[in-house]
Design a protein around this motif. Structure first.
Motif, PDB file in Angstrom:
ATOM      1  N   VAL A   5      31.886   3.449  11.117  1.00 50.75           N
ATOM      2  CA  VAL A   5      32.766   2.614  10.293  1.00 50.75           C
ATOM      3  C   VAL A   5      32.878   1.240  10.952  1.00 50.75           C
ATOM      4  O   VAL A   5      33.266   1.134  12.115  1.00 50.75           O
ATOM      5  CB  VAL A   5      34.156   3.243  10.132  1.00 50.75           C
ATOM      6  CG1 VAL A   5      35.040   2.365   9.249  1.00 50.75           C
ATOM      7  CG2 VAL A   5      34.050   4.653   9.541  1.00 50.75           C
ATOM      8  N   ILE A   6      32.522   0.193  10.196  1.00 47.10           N
ATOM      9  CA  ILE A   6      32.537  -1.175  10.710  1.00 47.10           C
ATOM     10  C   ILE A   6      33.495  -2.018   9.879  1.00 47.10           C
ATOM     11  O   ILE A   6      33.430  -2.017   8.646  1.00 47.10           O
ATOM     12  CB  ILE A   6      31.132  -1.799  10.662  1.00 47.10           C
ATOM     13  CG1 ILE A   6      30.155  -0.977  11.517  1.00 47.10           C
ATOM     14  CG2 ILE A   6      31.169  -3.239  11.143  1.00 47.10           C
ATOM     15  CD1 ILE A   6      28.717  -1.468  11.447  1.00 47.10           C
ATOM     16  N   ALA A   7      34.399  -2.721  10.549  1.00 47.56           N
ATOM     17  CA  ALA A   7      35.373  -3.581   9.874  1.00 47.56           C
ATOM     18  C   ALA A   7      35.217  -5.015  10.353  1.00 47.56           C
ATOM     19  O   ALA A   7      34.820  -5.263  11.493  1.00 47.56           O
ATOM     20  CB  ALA A   7      36.790  -3.092  10.153  1.00 47.56           C
TER      21      ALA A   7
ATOM     22  N   ILE B 290      40.487   4.913   6.649  1.00 45.46           N
ATOM     23  CA  ILE B 290      39.367   5.787   6.288  1.00 45.46           C
ATOM     24  C   ILE B 290      38.763   6.406   7.543  1.00 45.46           C
ATOM     25  O   ILE B 290      38.485   7.614   7.579  1.00 45.46           O
ATOM     26  CB  ILE B 290      38.311   4.999   5.489  1.00 45.46           C
ATOM     27  CG1 ILE B 290      38.818   4.751   4.061  1.00 45.46           C
ATOM     28  CG2 ILE B 290      36.975   5.750   5.462  1.00 45.46           C
ATOM     29  CD1 ILE B 290      37.891   3.923   3.204  1.00 45.46           C
ATOM     30  N   TYR B 291      38.553   5.590   8.555  1.00 42.21           N
ATOM     31  CA  TYR B 291      37.983   6.091   9.813  1.00 42.21           C
ATOM     32  C   TYR B 291      38.820   7.238  10.371  1.00 42.21           C
ATOM     33  O   TYR B 291      38.271   8.281  10.775  1.00 42.21           O
ATOM     34  CB  TYR B 291      37.907   4.952  10.825  1.00 42.21           C
ATOM     35  CG  TYR B 291      37.599   5.408  12.240  1.00 42.21           C
ATOM     36  CD1 TYR B 291      36.294   5.731  12.613  1.00 42.21           C
ATOM     37  CD2 TYR B 291      38.612   5.536  13.190  1.00 42.21           C
ATOM     38  CE1 TYR B 291      36.006   6.161  13.900  1.00 42.21           C
ATOM     39  CE2 TYR B 291      38.330   5.969  14.478  1.00 42.21           C
ATOM     40  CZ  TYR B 291      37.038   6.276  14.828  1.00 42.21           C
ATOM     41  OH  TYR B 291      36.755   6.721  16.099  1.00 42.21           O
ATOM     42  N   GLU B 292      40.114   7.070  10.425  1.00 42.15           N
ATOM     43  CA  GLU B 292      40.983   8.096  10.996  1.00 42.15           C
ATOM     44  C   GLU B 292      41.022   9.359  10.148  1.00 42.15           C
ATOM     45  O   GLU B 292      41.236  10.460  10.667  1.00 42.15           O
ATOM     46  CB  GLU B 292      42.389   7.533  11.188  1.00 42.15           C
ATOM     47  CG  GLU B 292      42.441   6.446  12.258  1.00 42.15           C
ATOM     48  CD  GLU B 292      43.816   5.825  12.417  1.00 42.15           C
ATOM     49  OE1 GLU B 292      44.686   6.070  11.550  1.00 42.15           O
ATOM     50  OE2 GLU B 292      44.013   5.081  13.401  1.00 42.15           O
ATOM     51  N   ALA B 293      40.794   9.226   8.835  1.00 43.65           N
ATOM     52  CA  ALA B 293      40.827  10.394   7.952  1.00 43.65           C
ATOM     53  C   ALA B 293      39.549  11.224   8.015  1.00 43.65           C
ATOM     54  O   ALA B 293      39.573  12.425   7.722  1.00 43.65           O
ATOM     55  CB  ALA B 293      41.076   9.947   6.512  1.00 43.65           C
TER      56      ALA B 293
ATOM     57  N   TRP C 127      33.707   3.727  15.675  1.00 40.91           N
ATOM     58  CA  TRP C 127      34.425   2.589  15.093  1.00 40.91           C
ATOM     59  C   TRP C 127      33.982   1.291  15.757  1.00 40.91           C
ATOM     60  O   TRP C 127      33.851   1.219  16.981  1.00 40.91           O
ATOM     61  CB  TRP C 127      35.920   2.781  15.281  1.00 40.91           C
ATOM     62  CG  TRP C 127      36.772   1.569  15.003  1.00 40.91           C
ATOM     63  CD1 TRP C 127      37.273   0.678  15.907  1.00 40.91           C
ATOM     64  CD2 TRP C 127      37.250   1.136  13.717  1.00 40.91           C
ATOM     65  NE1 TRP C 127      38.022  -0.288  15.274  1.00 40.91           N
ATOM     66  CE2 TRP C 127      38.025  -0.036  13.933  1.00 40.91           C
ATOM     67  CE3 TRP C 127      37.081   1.615  12.417  1.00 40.91           C
ATOM     68  CZ2 TRP C 127      38.634  -0.729  12.897  1.00 40.91           C
ATOM     69  CZ3 TRP C 127      37.688   0.927  11.377  1.00 40.91           C
ATOM     70  CH2 TRP C 127      38.460  -0.230  11.613  1.00 40.91           C
ATOM     71  N   HIS C 128      33.730   0.261  14.937  1.00 36.02           N
ATOM     72  CA  HIS C 128      33.457  -1.079  15.456  1.00 36.02           C
ATOM     73  C   HIS C 128      34.275  -2.083  14.646  1.00 36.02           C
ATOM     74  O   HIS C 128      34.267  -2.054  13.412  1.00 36.02           O
ATOM     75  CB  HIS C 128      31.978  -1.441  15.341  1.00 36.02           C
ATOM     76  CG  HIS C 128      31.117  -0.786  16.369  1.00 36.02           C
ATOM     77  ND1 HIS C 128      31.146  -1.128  17.707  1.00 36.02           N
ATOM     78  CD2 HIS C 128      30.185   0.200  16.246  1.00 36.02           C
ATOM     79  CE1 HIS C 128      30.279  -0.378  18.369  1.00 36.02           C
ATOM     80  NE2 HIS C 128      29.686   0.436  17.512  1.00 36.02           N
TER      81      HIS C 128
ATOM     82  N   LEU D 254      26.320   8.688   7.983  1.00 33.43           N
ATOM     83  CA  LEU D 254      27.059   7.910   6.986  1.00 33.43           C
ATOM     84  C   LEU D 254      27.551   6.631   7.652  1.00 33.43           C
ATOM     85  O   LEU D 254      28.314   6.680   8.617  1.00 33.43           O
ATOM     86  CB  LEU D 254      28.237   8.736   6.479  1.00 33.43           C
ATOM     87  CG  LEU D 254      29.154   8.137   5.422  1.00 33.43           C
ATOM     88  CD1 LEU D 254      28.396   7.913   4.119  1.00 33.43           C
ATOM     89  CD2 LEU D 254      30.344   9.078   5.176  1.00 33.43           C
ATOM     90  N   SER D 255      27.089   5.471   7.163  1.00 31.91           N
ATOM     91  CA  SER D 255      27.507   4.188   7.721  1.00 31.91           C
ATOM     92  C   SER D 255      28.261   3.391   6.661  1.00 31.91           C
ATOM     93  O   SER D 255      27.756   3.192   5.551  1.00 31.91           O
ATOM     94  CB  SER D 255      26.294   3.381   8.196  1.00 31.91           C
ATOM     95  OG  SER D 255      25.612   4.059   9.228  1.00 31.91           O
TER      96      SER D 255
END
Length: 280
Positions: free
Chosen positions: A214-216, A231-234, A241-242, A131-132
């Motif tokens: 997860v990319i921000a 969302i990443y932490e959940a 993470w990037h 999932l990306s």
């Protein structure tokens, strides 16, 4: 490479559109690329083409009345396409290709749809290999009074018009044809991601245990880093993470659209997705 388009009907009416980029000799599992709100396949075609060039059987998904897709009805909220459009698309791809799993790659709202589906129907986790999520958030777009007023006005005008005209939020190639953004505005104003029945999506993300990326963007006003990080932490993990910022070694602080379009996206962001999918 061959290209083909499939219009897949949904049980409740309407249809999704799937645009396939198939290399001569595909490698691995199919890869779905889903656009966000106010968008269609054109928003993610650069990413789709890149993945197809790497050898992946790539499927660009148009949902909820975007591009070639037709919504089931005009009053649908954000949860509706998650629980109706996505199952139709996923089931068609796995049946058509003969694979039991696929990689889900998405920008903005396309990632939120996948998260809501998997939170509500955890049995579908077996269909998702990876999932990306690029620039996906739902709780932190209104951090101050000025932004709260802007988001509240967007929700009010959407409800008034029965849709979201593109000129209200000119961040994508088209407007939003349904009441979907009313719910998005409510989530960001309240800071809580809950369904119409009170279902807590953020809490349910802990059961999503497929490998997730997860990319921000460092300059993303639509999906602020704080919201993406929430969302990443959940998520249940394993997860990666990037943050696309100069501080983290990128050429610039990326905006919402810069993560999926342009030369910098192709050379700095897309390879992150390629390596993540390839390593799965």
């Amino acid at each position: 490479m061959t290209q083909e388009t499939h219009l897949v009907p949904m049980q409740g009416g309407g249809h999704v559109a799937l645009h396939r980029y198939k290399p001569a000799k595909p490698v691995g599992l199919p890869v779905v690329v889903a656009h966000g709100t106010l968008s269609n396949q054109l928003a993610v075609e650069h990413l789709g083409s890149f993945l197809a060039e790497q050898g992946f059987d790539t499927w660009l998904l148009e949902w909820g009345g975007h591009g070639h897709a037709k919504p089931a009805h005009r009053k649908q909220n954000f949860e509706y396409p998650a629980l109706n459009d996505l199952p139709a698309a996923i089931d068609f791809i796995v049946q058509y290709t003969g694979f039991e799993q696929l990689h889900w790659t998405s920008h903005s709202g396309g990632g939120l749809l996948a998260l809501m589906l998997l939170a509500r129907q955890p049995q579908r986790l077996a269909q998702i290999k990876t999932l990306s999520l690029i620039g996906a958030q739902v709780t932190d777009a209104a951090p101050n009074l000025k932004e709260k007023m802007r988001v509240a006005a967007l929700g009010t005008l959407t409800r008034l018009f029965g849709r979201t005209p593109r000129k209200l939020v000119p961040i994508g190639p088209e407007g939003e044809p349904t009441l979907l953004l009313v719910q998005w505005c409510k989530w960001n104003l309240s800071g809580r991601w809950k369904g119409t029945d009170g279902f807590d999506y953020l809490e349910a993300l802990k059961q999503i245990n497929v490998p997730s990326l997860v990319i921000a963007g460092g300059r993303d006003e639509v999906a602020p880093t704080k919201g993406c990080r929430r969302i990443y932490e959940a998520l249940g993990g394993p997860k990666t993470w990037h943050e696309c910022t100069v501080k983290q070694g990128f050429s610039k602080d990326f905006s919402h659209s810069q993560m999926i379009r342009g030369e910098a996206a192709k050379t700095e962001v897309f390879p992150l997705l390629h390596r993540f999918i390839q390593a799965a």
